[in-house]
Design an enzyme around this catalytic site. Structure first.
Site, PDB file in Angstrom:
ATOM      1  CG  ASP A  43      -1.698   1.339   1.281  1.00 45.16           C
ATOM      2  OD1 ASP A  43      -2.599   1.488   0.440  1.00 45.16           O
ATOM      3  OD2 ASP A  43      -1.404   2.230   2.119  1.00 45.16           O
ATOM      4  CE1 TYR A  48       0.802   8.052   2.374  1.00 46.54           C
ATOM      5  CE2 TYR A  48       1.253   5.767   1.888  1.00 46.54           C
ATOM      6  CZ  TYR A  48       0.458   6.725   2.475  1.00 46.54           C
ATOM      7  OH  TYR A  48      -0.667   6.337   3.163  1.00 46.54           O
ATOM      8  CE  LYS A  73      -3.564   4.913   1.033  1.00 47.37           C
ATOM      9  NZ  LYS A  73      -2.114   4.659   1.145  1.00 47.37           N
ATOM     10  CG  HIS A 106      -4.582   9.890   0.456  1.00 47.30           C
ATOM     11  ND1 HIS A 106      -3.270   9.733   0.104  1.00 47.30           N
ATOM     12  CD2 HIS A 106      -4.614   9.625   1.784  1.00 47.30           C
ATOM     13  CE1 HIS A 106      -2.555   9.386   1.164  1.00 47.30           C
ATOM     14  NE2 HIS A 106      -3.355   9.320   2.197  1.00 47.30           N
ATOM     15  CB  SER A 239       8.045  -2.366   9.862  1.00 38.69           C
ATOM     16  OG  SER A 239       9.314  -2.270  10.504  1.00 38.69           O
ATOM     17  NE  ARG A 244       9.878  -2.741  15.554  1.00 40.60           N
ATOM     18  CZ  ARG A 244       9.943  -1.470  15.970  1.00 40.60           C
ATOM     19  NH1 ARG A 244       9.787  -0.479  15.092  1.00 40.60           N
ATOM     20  NH2 ARG A 244      10.159  -1.198  17.234  1.00 40.60           N
ATOM     21  CG  ASN A 248       4.491  -6.101  11.726  1.00 40.62           C
ATOM     22  OD1 ASN A 248       4.528  -6.383  12.931  1.00 40.62           O
ATOM     23  ND2 ASN A 248       4.908  -4.923  11.262  1.00 40.62           N
TER      24      ASN A 248
HETATM   25  P1  NDP Z   1       1.294   1.298  11.763  1.00 42.45           P
HETATM   26  O1  NDP Z   1       0.209   0.975  12.722  1.00 42.45           O
HETATM   27  O2  NDP Z   1       1.555   0.379  10.646  1.00 42.45           O
HETATM   28  O3  NDP Z   1       2.606   1.522  12.632  1.00 42.45           O
HETATM   29  C1  NDP Z   1       3.823   1.847  12.038  1.00 42.45           C
HETATM   30  C2  NDP Z   1       4.797   2.209  13.140  1.00 42.45           C
HETATM   31  O4  NDP Z   1       4.997   1.086  13.999  1.00 42.45           O
HETATM   32  C3  NDP Z   1       6.139   2.610  12.645  1.00 42.45           C
HETATM   33  O5  NDP Z   1       6.655   3.602  13.524  1.00 42.45           O
HETATM   34  C4  NDP Z   1       6.955   1.320  12.758  1.00 42.45           C
HETATM   35  O6  NDP Z   1       8.315   1.649  12.945  1.00 42.45           O
HETATM   36  C5  NDP Z   1       6.363   0.667  13.984  1.00 42.45           C
HETATM   37  N1  NDP Z   1       6.302  -0.797  13.954  1.00 42.45           N
HETATM   38  C6  NDP Z   1       6.091  -1.596  12.875  1.00 42.45           C
HETATM   39  N2  NDP Z   1       6.034  -2.877  13.228  1.00 42.45           N
HETATM   40  C7  NDP Z   1       6.209  -2.927  14.569  1.00 42.45           C
HETATM   41  C8  NDP Z   1       6.235  -3.985  15.498  1.00 42.45           C
HETATM   42  N3  NDP Z   1       6.070  -5.242  15.115  1.00 42.45           N
HETATM   43  N4  NDP Z   1       6.432  -3.673  16.813  1.00 42.45           N
HETATM   44  C9  NDP Z   1       6.589  -2.378  17.198  1.00 42.45           C
HETATM   45  N5  NDP Z   1       6.552  -1.325  16.356  1.00 42.45           N
HETATM   46  C10 NDP Z   1       6.363  -1.601  15.041  1.00 42.45           C
HETATM   47  O7  NDP Z   1       1.015   2.791  11.260  1.00 42.45           O
HETATM   48  P2  NDP Z   1       0.902   3.555   9.859  1.00 42.45           P
HETATM   49  O8  NDP Z   1       0.256   4.841  10.184  1.00 42.45           O
HETATM   50  O9  NDP Z   1       2.179   3.555   9.140  1.00 42.45           O
HETATM   51  O10 NDP Z   1      -0.176   2.723   9.033  1.00 42.45           O
HETATM   52  C11 NDP Z   1       0.142   1.665   8.165  1.00 42.45           C
HETATM   53  C12 NDP Z   1      -0.057   2.054   6.724  1.00 42.45           C
HETATM   54  O11 NDP Z   1      -1.372   2.567   6.512  1.00 42.45           O
HETATM   55  C13 NDP Z   1       0.825   3.218   6.235  1.00 42.45           C
HETATM   56  O12 NDP Z   1       2.176   2.844   6.046  1.00 42.45           O
HETATM   57  C14 NDP Z   1       0.095   3.612   4.986  1.00 42.45           C
HETATM   58  O13 NDP Z   1       0.358   2.691   3.945  1.00 42.45           O
HETATM   59  C15 NDP Z   1      -1.342   3.546   5.469  1.00 42.45           C
HETATM   60  N6  NDP Z   1      -1.833   4.836   5.996  1.00 42.45           N
HETATM   61  C16 NDP Z   1      -2.850   5.449   5.323  1.00 42.45           C
HETATM   62  C17 NDP Z   1      -3.381   6.639   5.755  1.00 42.45           C
HETATM   63  C18 NDP Z   1      -4.515   7.232   5.004  1.00 42.45           C
HETATM   64  O14 NDP Z   1      -4.868   8.388   5.274  1.00 42.45           O
HETATM   65  N7  NDP Z   1      -5.132   6.529   4.086  1.00 42.45           N
HETATM   66  C19 NDP Z   1      -2.852   7.335   6.945  1.00 42.45           C
HETATM   67  C20 NDP Z   1      -1.783   6.610   7.602  1.00 42.45           C
HETATM   68  C21 NDP Z   1      -1.325   5.403   7.145  1.00 42.45           C
HETATM   69  P3  NDP Z   1       9.517   0.996  12.054  1.00 42.45           P
HETATM   70  O15 NDP Z   1       9.267   1.304  10.608  1.00 42.45           O
HETATM   71  O16 NDP Z   1      10.716   1.680  12.606  1.00 42.45           O
HETATM   72  O17 NDP Z   1       9.484  -0.478  12.350  1.00 42.45           O
END
Ligand code: NDP
Length: 293
Positions: A43, A48, A73, A106, A239, A244, A248
């Site tokens: 996604d 982005y 998006k 979006h 991530s 991770r 996941n």
């Molecule tokens: P997530 O809930 O996926 O969390 C991501 C965060 O968690 C990052 O800081 C990551 O850090 C950390 N993380 C990942 N895996 C783990 C784990 N197993 N344990 C602990 N921490 C972890 O949040 P997002 O907001 O990124 O949402 C996911 C996706 O949704 C986005 O990437 C995007 O594609 C989409 N999105 C869409 C939006 C919209 O408006 N349509 C808005 C926001 C997101 P690290 O990378 O350092 O591991």
């Protein structure tokens, strides 16, 4: 990989890799790692700034293109019929793809809804002509969906929303369920509850979540992904770290029982982490322009 069947029959892998805030120079490695580990759904979004690197990873991976479900998006500055068609061209060229699996709007522009409708009609045309396999929306609330369904022909296949135990948007989820729209959770492990700065309480640290994780010998993130999947949702955790990314996707070998699901459902706080969808306007967010390919 488990799939959900979209309302036009297209299968979509339930779990995907999100790449919001993944820097372009880290995106190729993250996507390659995910594909190696069994992910078949990515996604991204025009806004982005990493569609090009997503496309590069898909081309360089050993996984055949047709096995990867690519979702992107259209950003609000590309809304309008002709503008959204052009937005597709930009995304497709950056991704290096002739066809995108799922293209979604979006955000709604509630104060400029005619423009939102024109953008959606462009998605309908792209769908009819086979440039995309499915179309949908993101951050659409019940009022926005109602207005959209009234004015357009194709029911969105997906509504991508902020969904984690602290903010569950039950009214929207129920509306989507009733209309055959798949709920797709952004911030499925609650990223928005901790990455936006101080004063936020991470849902990953919630005692109810860590207790359930302990019972199953799983991590808090795995419990939250399982919670979403068991309720029929698509989840797209982000991530950039291979360990991770592996953690996941390792969520298909355990089941939460009804009491555990209930305990997680009870964590609703009523506090939205992301922008209020009703307040998303071109004036506030439309200055971000999507470059040509
Ligand atoms: P997530 O809930 O996926 O969390 C991501 C965060 O968690 C990052 O800081 C990551 O850090 C950390 N993380 C990942 N895996 C783990 C784990 N197993 N344990 C602990 N921490 C972890 O949040 P997002 O907001 O990124 O949402 C996911 C996706 O949704 C986005 O990437 C995007 O594609 C989409 N999105 C869409 C939006 C919209 O408006 N349509 C808005 C926001 C997101 P690290 O990378 O350092 O591991």
């Amino acid at each position: 990989m488990q799939t959900l069947t979209l309302n036009n029959g297209v299968p979509m892998p339930t779990l995907g890799l999100g790449v919001f805030q993944t820097p372009p120079d880290e995106t190729r490695a993250a996507v390659m790692a995910a594909l190696d580990l069994g992910y078949r759904h990515i996604d991204t979004a025009a806004v982005y700034g990493n569609e090009r690197e997503v496309g590069q990873a898909i081309r360089e991976s050993a996984v055949p293109r047709e096995e990867v479900f690519v979702e992107t998006k259209t950003w609000i500055s590309d809304y309008g019929y002709d503008e959204t068609l052009r937005g597709f061209d930009k995304s497709a060229a950056k991704l290096g793809l002739d066809q995108i699996d799922l293209l979604i709007l979006h955000q709604a522009l509630p104060a400029d809804f005619d423009k939102t409708l024109a953008a959606y009609r462009a998605l309908e045309k792209l769908l009819a002509e086979g440039y995309v396999r499915a179309i949908g929306v993101s951050n659409f609330m019940v009022d926005h969906l109602t207005a959209l369904l009234d004015a357009t022909t194709v029911v969105p296949a997906v509504n991508q929303l902020e969904i984690h135990p602290y903010f569950q948007q039950r009214a929207v989820l129920d509306f989507d369920d009733r209309h055959g729209i798949v709920n797709q959770a952004w911030s499925p492990i609650g990223g928005i509850t901790f990455y936006t700065g101080e004063g936020r309480q991470s849902v990953l640290d919630d005692p109810a979540v860590t207790a359930i994780a302990g019972v199953h010998g799983k991590s808090p993130a795995q419990v939250l992904l399982r919670w979403g999947i068991q309720q029929g949702r698509s989840v797209i955790p982000k991530s950039t770290r291979p360990h991770r990314i592996a953690e996941n996707i390792d969520v298909f070998d355990f089941t939460l029982d009804a009491d555990e699901v209930k305990a997680l459902n009870a964590l609703e706080s009523g506090r939205r982490g992301g922008p209020e969808p009703e307040n998303v306007t071109l004036a506030a967010y439309g200055h971000i322009l999507i470059p040509e390919a």
